[in-house]
Design a protein around this motif. Sequence first.
Motif, PDB file in Angstrom:
ATOM      1  N   LEU A  11       0.836  -1.194   0.000  1.00  0.00           N
ATOM      2  CA  LEU A  11       0.000   0.000   0.000  1.00  0.00           C
ATOM      3  C   LEU A  11       0.872   1.245   0.000  1.00  0.00           C
ATOM      4  CD1 LEU A  11      -2.570  -1.073   2.727  1.00  0.00           C
ATOM      5  CD2 LEU A  11      -3.060  -0.757   0.295  1.00  0.00           C
ATOM      6  N   VAL A  12       0.356   2.303  -0.580  1.00  0.00           N
ATOM      7  CA  VAL A  12       0.987   3.621  -0.527  1.00  0.00           C
ATOM      8  C   VAL A  12      -0.080   4.610  -0.070  1.00  0.00           C
ATOM      9  CG1 VAL A  12       2.740   3.100  -2.279  1.00  0.00           C
ATOM     10  CG2 VAL A  12       0.523   4.050  -2.970  1.00  0.00           C
ATOM     11  N   GLU A  13       0.351   5.775   0.322  1.00  0.00           N
ATOM     12  CA  GLU A  13      -0.595   6.750   0.881  1.00  0.00           C
ATOM     13  C   GLU A  13      -1.707   7.136  -0.098  1.00  0.00           C
ATOM     14  OE1 GLU A  13       1.016   9.724   3.734  1.00  0.00           O
ATOM     15  OE2 GLU A  13       2.948   8.829   3.165  1.00  0.00           O
ATOM     16  N   ALA A  14      -1.471   6.974  -1.391  1.00  0.00           N
ATOM     17  CA  ALA A  14      -2.519   7.267  -2.382  1.00  0.00           C
ATOM     18  C   ALA A  14      -3.719   6.328  -2.226  1.00  0.00           C
ATOM     19  CB  ALA A  14      -1.948   7.161  -3.793  1.00  0.00           C
ATOM     20  N   HIS A  15      -3.545   5.218  -1.509  1.00  0.00           N
ATOM     21  CA  HIS A  15      -4.638   4.269  -1.286  1.00  0.00           C
ATOM     22  C   HIS A  15      -5.505   4.626  -0.079  1.00  0.00           C
ATOM     23  CE1 HIS A  15      -1.724   1.391  -3.432  1.00  0.00           C
ATOM     24  NE2 HIS A  15      -2.730   1.609  -4.259  1.00  0.00           N
ATOM     25  N   LEU A  16      -5.155   5.666   0.657  1.00  0.00           N
ATOM     26  CA  LEU A  16      -5.840   5.972   1.921  1.00  0.00           C
ATOM     27  C   LEU A  16      -7.350   6.144   1.772  1.00  0.00           C
ATOM     28  CD1 LEU A  16      -3.272   8.250   3.766  1.00  0.00           C
ATOM     29  CD2 LEU A  16      -4.287   6.131   4.655  1.00  0.00           C
ATOM     30  N   ASP A  17      -7.805   6.839   0.753  1.00  0.00           N
ATOM     31  CA  ASP A  17      -9.248   7.065   0.608  1.00  0.00           C
ATOM     32  C   ASP A  17      -9.996   5.749   0.392  1.00  0.00           C
ATOM     33  OD1 ASP A  17      -9.035   9.801   0.989  1.00  0.00           O
ATOM     34  OD2 ASP A  17      -8.947  10.251  -1.159  1.00  0.00           O
ATOM     35  N   ALA A  18      -9.439   4.860  -0.439  1.00  0.00           N
ATOM     36  CA  ALA A  18     -10.067   3.555  -0.670  1.00  0.00           C
ATOM     37  C   ALA A  18     -10.013   2.706   0.597  1.00  0.00           C
ATOM     38  CB  ALA A  18      -9.382   2.842  -1.831  1.00  0.00           C
ATOM     39  N   MET A  19      -8.905   2.794   1.340  1.00  0.00           N
ATOM     40  CA  MET A  19      -8.786   2.062   2.603  1.00  0.00           C
ATOM     41  C   MET A  19      -9.854   2.518   3.592  1.00  0.00           C
ATOM     42  SD  MET A  19      -4.632   2.197   2.989  1.00  0.00           S
ATOM     43  CE  MET A  19      -4.613   1.587   4.680  1.00  0.00           C
ATOM     44  N   LEU A  20     -10.070   3.823   3.661  1.00  0.00           N
ATOM     45  CA  LEU A  20     -11.056   4.365   4.603  1.00  0.00           C
ATOM     46  C   LEU A  20     -12.461   3.867   4.277  1.00  0.00           C
ATOM     47  CD1 LEU A  20     -11.398   6.272   7.062  1.00  0.00           C
ATOM     48  CD2 LEU A  20     -11.923   8.084   5.411  1.00  0.00           C
ATOM     49  N   LEU A  21     -12.804   3.818   2.998  1.00  0.00           N
ATOM     50  CA  LEU A  21     -14.126   3.313   2.603  1.00  0.00           C
ATOM     51  C   LEU A  21     -14.322   1.864   3.050  1.00  0.00           C
ATOM     52  CD1 LEU A  21     -14.470   4.796  -1.003  1.00  0.00           C
ATOM     53  CD2 LEU A  21     -15.693   5.513   1.062  1.00  0.00           C
ATOM     54  N   ILE A  22     -13.304   1.026   2.852  1.00  0.00           N
ATOM     55  CA  ILE A  22     -13.394  -0.376   3.270  1.00  0.00           C
ATOM     56  C   ILE A  22     -13.455  -0.467   4.790  1.00  0.00           C
ATOM     57  CG2 ILE A  22     -12.172  -2.588   3.308  1.00  0.00           C
ATOM     58  CD1 ILE A  22     -11.051  -1.773   0.506  1.00  0.00           C
ATOM     59  N   GLU A  23     -12.633   0.308   5.459  1.00  0.00           N
ATOM     60  CA  GLU A  23     -12.599   0.328   6.927  1.00  0.00           C
ATOM     61  C   GLU A  23     -13.990   0.624   7.497  1.00  0.00           C
ATOM     62  OE1 GLU A  23     -10.766   0.279  10.771  1.00  0.00           O
ATOM     63  OE2 GLU A  23      -9.984  -0.379   8.846  1.00  0.00           O
ATOM     64  N   HIS A  24     -14.653   1.626   6.950  1.00  0.00           N
ATOM     65  CA  HIS A  24     -15.979   2.013   7.454  1.00  0.00           C
ATOM     66  C   HIS A  24     -17.054   0.999   7.088  1.00  0.00           C
ATOM     67  CE1 HIS A  24     -15.549   6.006   9.385  1.00  0.00           C
ATOM     68  NE2 HIS A  24     -14.369   5.921   8.792  1.00  0.00           N
ATOM     69  N   ALA A  25     -16.899   0.335   5.950  1.00  0.00           N
ATOM     70  CA  ALA A  25     -17.877  -0.675   5.552  1.00  0.00           C
ATOM     71  C   ALA A  25     -17.719  -1.962   6.366  1.00  0.00           C
ATOM     72  CB  ALA A  25     -17.739  -0.979   4.067  1.00  0.00           C
ATOM     73  N   HIS A  29     -16.525  -0.213  14.612  1.00  0.00           N
ATOM     74  CA  HIS A  29     -15.827   0.922  15.214  1.00  0.00           C
ATOM     75  C   HIS A  29     -14.577   1.199  14.375  1.00  0.00           C
ATOM     76  CE1 HIS A  29     -18.421  -0.439  18.474  1.00  0.00           C
ATOM     77  NE2 HIS A  29     -18.320   0.786  18.957  1.00  0.00           N
ATOM     78  N   PRO A  30     -14.775   1.821  13.196  1.00  0.00           N
ATOM     79  CA  PRO A  30     -13.671   1.967  12.236  1.00  0.00           C
ATOM     80  C   PRO A  30     -12.623   2.988  12.665  1.00  0.00           C
ATOM     81  CG  PRO A  30     -15.605   3.128  11.453  1.00  0.00           C
ATOM     82  CD  PRO A  30     -16.019   2.399  12.693  1.00  0.00           C
ATOM     83  N   TRP A  31     -11.447   2.807  12.125  1.00  0.00           N
ATOM     84  CA  TRP A  31     -10.366   3.767  12.300  1.00  0.00           C
ATOM     85  C   TRP A  31     -10.679   5.027  11.493  1.00  0.00           C
ATOM     86  CZ3 TRP A  31      -4.782   1.467  11.962  1.00  0.00           C
ATOM     87  CH2 TRP A  31      -4.611   0.506  12.947  1.00  0.00           C
ATOM     88  N   SER A  32     -10.048   6.113  11.891  1.00  0.00           N
ATOM     89  CA  SER A  32     -10.156   7.374  11.160  1.00  0.00           C
ATOM     90  C   SER A  32      -9.095   7.417  10.060  1.00  0.00           C
ATOM     91  CB  SER A  32      -9.942   8.554  12.110  1.00  0.00           C
ATOM     92  OG  SER A  32      -8.586   8.586  12.550  1.00  0.00           O
ATOM     93  N   LEU A  33      -9.225   8.386   9.177  1.00  0.00           N
ATOM     94  CA  LEU A  33      -8.217   8.593   8.134  1.00  0.00           C
ATOM     95  C   LEU A  33      -6.855   8.847   8.764  1.00  0.00           C
ATOM     96  CD1 LEU A  33      -7.719   8.794   5.080  1.00  0.00           C
ATOM     97  CD2 LEU A  33      -8.165  11.242   5.272  1.00  0.00           C
ATOM     98  N   ALA A  34      -6.818   9.630   9.847  1.00  0.00           N
ATOM     99  CA  ALA A  34      -5.550   9.923  10.529  1.00  0.00           C
ATOM    100  C   ALA A  34      -4.928   8.649  11.103  1.00  0.00           C
ATOM    101  CB  ALA A  34      -5.765  10.961  11.630  1.00  0.00           C
ATOM    102  N   ASN A  35      -5.749   7.763  11.689  1.00  0.00           N
ATOM    103  CA  ASN A  35      -5.228   6.491  12.209  1.00  0.00           C
ATOM    104  C   ASN A  35      -4.585   5.679  11.090  1.00  0.00           C
ATOM    105  OD1 ASN A  35      -8.120   6.192  14.288  1.00  0.00           O
ATOM    106  ND2 ASN A  35      -6.082   6.730  15.003  1.00  0.00           N
ATOM    107  N   LEU A  36      -5.274   5.595   9.966  1.00  0.00           N
ATOM    108  CA  LEU A  36      -4.742   4.845   8.832  1.00  0.00           C
ATOM    109  C   LEU A  36      -3.457   5.485   8.310  1.00  0.00           C
ATOM    110  CD1 LEU A  36      -8.065   4.080   6.927  1.00  0.00           C
ATOM    111  CD2 LEU A  36      -6.674   2.435   8.206  1.00  0.00           C
ATOM    112  N   ALA A  37      -3.445   6.794   8.206  1.00  0.00           N
ATOM    113  CA  ALA A  37      -2.275   7.516   7.682  1.00  0.00           C
ATOM    114  C   ALA A  37      -1.055   7.321   8.575  1.00  0.00           C
ATOM    115  CB  ALA A  37      -2.599   9.001   7.530  1.00  0.00           C
ATOM    116  N   ASP A  38      -1.282   7.142   9.874  1.00  0.00           N
ATOM    117  CA  ASP A  38      -0.176   6.921  10.810  1.00  0.00           C
ATOM    118  C   ASP A  38       0.552   5.601  10.558  1.00  0.00           C
ATOM    119  OD1 ASP A  38      -0.501   9.327  12.111  1.00  0.00           O
ATOM    120  OD2 ASP A  38      -1.621   8.482  13.804  1.00  0.00           O
TER     121      ASP A  38
END
Length: 156
Positions: A11-25, A29-38
Amino acid sequence: MHSTQYVVRPLVEAHLDAMLLIEHAAHSHPWSLANLADCFGRLHYGAGLFLQQAGGPDALVGFFLMQQVIDEASLLDICVDPKFQGQGLGRLLMKQLIDEAVNRDAAVIMLEVRASNVGAIHLYQSLGFIEVSRRKNYYQSQTGYEDAILMDLTFN
């Protein structure tokens, strides 16, 4: 006849938005974008499972995030888009994580899982993980709190 093809790659940071969508689906109790980016730091590694699509970009359908400090690897997060669950893709991701940890000379992989997540617990046990401890009332749930089960896979 056309078969579904998946590929696992870093994964690279460009995948963060797609990761967030999957995380929330996938998580109650999903992680936030900031949690994923960390999880894109020096001690971290993440891999995505991509559905290869003819004539278009590959689509992210699942991922895992791990951290490794010296010889201790920790699974931080794993999820598969609910539309793709039940096909063995979580197992495929876990096998990739185990291979990656071995390649990085890990002596152990540690994880924690909600006590109510029976499917994940069975998957981890089938891959050799054993329960080593519990954190009482660790995770917030719909009805209050539930235990976290700590599991390890140790390499000889």
